[in-house]
Design an enzyme around this catalytic site. Sequence first.
Site, PDB file in Angstrom:
ATOM      1  N   ARG A 131       5.336  -0.130  -6.064  1.00 48.72           N
ATOM      2  CA  ARG A 131       5.286  -0.874  -4.808  1.00 48.72           C
ATOM      3  C   ARG A 131       4.319  -2.057  -4.881  1.00 48.72           C
ATOM      4  NH1 ARG A 131       7.035   2.322  -0.299  1.00 48.72           N
ATOM      5  NH2 ARG A 131       5.695   1.069   1.006  1.00 48.72           N
ATOM      6  N   LYS A 173      14.435 -14.869  -9.511  1.00 43.67           N
ATOM      7  CA  LYS A 173      14.205 -13.787 -10.483  1.00 43.67           C
ATOM      8  C   LYS A 173      13.377 -14.305 -11.645  1.00 43.67           C
ATOM      9  CE  LYS A 173      14.875 -11.024  -9.179  1.00 43.67           C
ATOM     10  NZ  LYS A 173      15.449 -10.533  -7.960  1.00 43.67           N
ATOM     11  N   LYS A 231       6.882  -4.189  -3.889  1.00 41.69           N
ATOM     12  CA  LYS A 231       8.291  -3.812  -3.763  1.00 41.69           C
ATOM     13  C   LYS A 231       8.713  -3.782  -2.307  1.00 41.69           C
ATOM     14  CE  LYS A 231      12.212  -2.492  -5.399  1.00 41.69           C
ATOM     15  NZ  LYS A 231      12.996  -3.615  -5.959  1.00 41.69           N
ATOM     16  N   HIS A 250      19.708 -37.061  -6.162  1.00 45.51           N
ATOM     17  CA  HIS A 250      18.998 -37.617  -5.018  1.00 45.51           C
ATOM     18  C   HIS A 250      17.483 -37.465  -5.159  1.00 45.51           C
ATOM     19  CE1 HIS A 250      22.695 -38.473  -2.940  1.00 45.51           C
ATOM     20  NE2 HIS A 250      23.101 -37.233  -3.121  1.00 45.51           N
ATOM     21  N   GLU A 304      18.978 -17.327  -6.277  1.00 42.38           N
ATOM     22  CA  GLU A 304      18.511 -16.004  -6.676  1.00 42.38           C
ATOM     23  C   GLU A 304      18.092 -16.002  -8.150  1.00 42.38           C
ATOM     24  OE1 GLU A 304      17.248 -13.423  -5.865  1.00 42.38           O
ATOM     25  OE2 GLU A 304      17.566 -12.194  -7.622  1.00 42.38           O
ATOM     26  N   CYS A 337       0.827  -1.208   0.000  1.00 43.02           N
ATOM     27  CA  CYS A 337       0.000   0.000   0.000  1.00 43.02           C
ATOM     28  C   CYS A 337       0.863   1.260   0.000  1.00 43.02           C
ATOM     29  CB  CYS A 337      -0.872   0.033   1.233  1.00 43.02           C
ATOM     30  SG  CYS A 337      -1.891  -1.417   1.438  1.00 43.02           S
ATOM     31  N   ASN A 354      -1.956   2.359   5.695  1.00 45.64           N
ATOM     32  CA  ASN A 354      -1.060   1.236   5.355  1.00 45.64           C
ATOM     33  C   ASN A 354      -0.857   0.413   6.607  1.00 45.64           C
ATOM     34  OD1 ASN A 354      -0.733   2.378   2.881  1.00 45.64           O
ATOM     35  ND2 ASN A 354       1.436   2.873   3.113  1.00 45.64           N
ATOM     36  N   GLY A 355      -0.733  -0.893   6.461  1.00 49.38           N
ATOM     37  CA  GLY A 355      -0.511  -1.750   7.623  1.00 49.38           C
ATOM     38  C   GLY A 355      -1.729  -2.627   7.869  1.00 49.38           C
ATOM     39  N   GLU A 376       9.689 -14.890 -10.649  1.00 50.10           N
ATOM     40  CA  GLU A 376       8.958 -13.662 -10.319  1.00 50.10           C
ATOM     41  C   GLU A 376       8.393 -12.967 -11.550  1.00 50.10           C
ATOM     42  OE1 GLU A 376      10.543 -11.146  -6.638  1.00 50.10           O
ATOM     43  OE2 GLU A 376      12.116 -11.583  -8.066  1.00 50.10           O
ATOM     44  N   TRP A 420      -3.124  -2.705  -1.461  1.00 50.60           N
ATOM     45  CA  TRP A 420      -2.717  -4.093  -1.709  1.00 50.60           C
ATOM     46  C   TRP A 420      -3.542  -4.908  -0.738  1.00 50.60           C
ATOM     47  CZ3 TRP A 420       0.296  -8.314   0.215  1.00 50.60           C
ATOM     48  CH2 TRP A 420       0.920  -9.080  -0.768  1.00 50.60           C
TER      49      TRP A 420
END
Length: 607
Positions: free
Chosen positions: A27, A485, A602, A504, A481, A2, A100-101, A488, A74
């Site tokens: 964001r 990426k 973000k 394995h 990583e 948010c 927000n929150g 995502e 969000w």
Amino acid sequence: MCGIVGYIGAQQAAPILLEGLSRLEYRGYDSAGIAVSGARGAAKVFRRVGRVQALAAAVPAKTSGRVGIGHTRWATHGAPSEANAHPHASSDGRIQVVHNGIIDNAAALRARLTAEGVELASETDTEALAHLIARSTEDTLEAAVVSTLAQVTGTYAIAVVDAANPDRIVVARHGSPLVIGVGEREMFVASDVSALVRHTSSVVHLEDGELATVTATGFRTFTREHQDVTKTPTTVELTVEELELAGHEHFMHKEIHEQPSSVERMLGGRLDDRFGSARLDGLRMELRELRGFRRVKILGCGSAYYVGQLGAGLIEDLARVPADAEPASEFRYRNPVIEPDTLYVAVSQSGETADTLFAVREIQRKGGRVVGLVNVVGSSIARQCDGGIYLHAGPEVSVASTKALTHMSVGFALLALALGRVHDLSHADGARILAGLQALPGRIAEILADEQLIADAGRRLADARSLFFIGRVRGYPVAREAAQKFKEITYRHAEAYPSSELKHGPLALIDADLPTVAIIPDDDLVGRNLAAAHEIRARGGRLTVITHKGVDLGDLDADRIDVPRSEPELDPILLTIPTQLLAYHAARTLGEDIDRPRNLAKSVTVE
Ligand code: F6R
């Protein structure tokens, strides 16, 4: 996640709020809204599901009002819908709130309001705040906000406008960031400075537990006990140009290409040739203290955690101090044992990731010392830590992080060097690593110059439904990583494995439809890594190999990407760079919304 913006001053608020919201789009959000007030009457409210552009199209050009608040939401409580989008209003429309929150006791507050006869118009936690403020019997808006927040548990940054007090915005912070932007006879409010930089570089950060009354001519900060707090504005270095695409098709592409210059800037002044070490004044630590640490524990989330794993490897390599990384989101929930001779390191691009912030607080509560590797100056984690290394990557707009992660790796290399030089690392080895760090910008530029070749390999991976990324020891965090990426932004399933682990179990999945990206640096494990690659090829699996020039792949049929050699300890930093472009070009081939992947934010400010 948010975002909040607010404006009060001589200009029309609506265009400023909409522009501010568009700066917060990166964001991640699913709906947006604004409330604009004039000198009289209830605010005009506009809300839309989807992009800020859709909201802007719904706001009539003649919408007038010199005070307003806006929000990108969000979804947490209730689905993305117009009714759940912010701002939320009291029943009479007098109070408008953006938040927000997460309010933890929202269900109880909503039930109480319903029992008192209030008709709730949304499923959100935020709406309860608007009703509670409106129903308060306190004399002032500020007192009504304070008494409402006293009934609330959870996290918030809020901005409130009141038709009965059109000369002010009241804001409060507890666990979610909030800044006030100071202009010339106009003031701004935002959850993130990027929403303000077009208008002012002078900002004031609220701390948890603080509130502020913001008027067109100034601001007053105070505590929940109504004690005034004196705050001096600081200057943000961010410029609006840094938030533009500058000819690139996507921010992710721009940010990947900024790495040579941004890493060079980061290293400036931090390399100590005389002692073959790193100069890290921000750690606020004497050499004696640095020497006293027997262990290093790194905490971060998502990609920051994977880079933390890479960092732990660097610290063990250079300082021979046991080091490991753990997701901050796990650490904070498991009642960790905190040791006085462990150096805790919190790593975060945004500096606002709630799980990482709470891990820092948990460590500090139990007497541990935490330093931060943080990009955003003045962010919550940066301020909470006992010292740290600012990453100086500049703004990162693309949700999928690239350059900030590279800067984290470089930050870990600097920390490992500083720790190494007060432990067993020789001056000569320190000087060797320093030279390797100095050469990094040029080597990154060399890799980027091969973009066409990497792009072709990325395009060939785009048709896979699922992929493996494999690496061993130093290469394993790189593979983790890289897989992150890729998934995502392409929405393809991508999974990282240590190279030896394939046999394995997961080798069972290998066939012509499941390609593997193998990280094979020219180190003492090259033979073993090549053997794993051959096992994959023998089962019909397609391969992309990221390796060093000169490594003989023999008859291995693979797409080959070479990176320049560096000091072996620094190899993982360079091996990561082509994986960014692989993901980018695969996603571009698929036509995905690269900078704003679905469901992601973000800055993850909720727990
Ligand atoms: C991946 C990504 C996320 C973040 C994670 C932590 O591209 O960006 O996995 O790394 O959400 O964020 P920060 O670094 O802001 O704490």
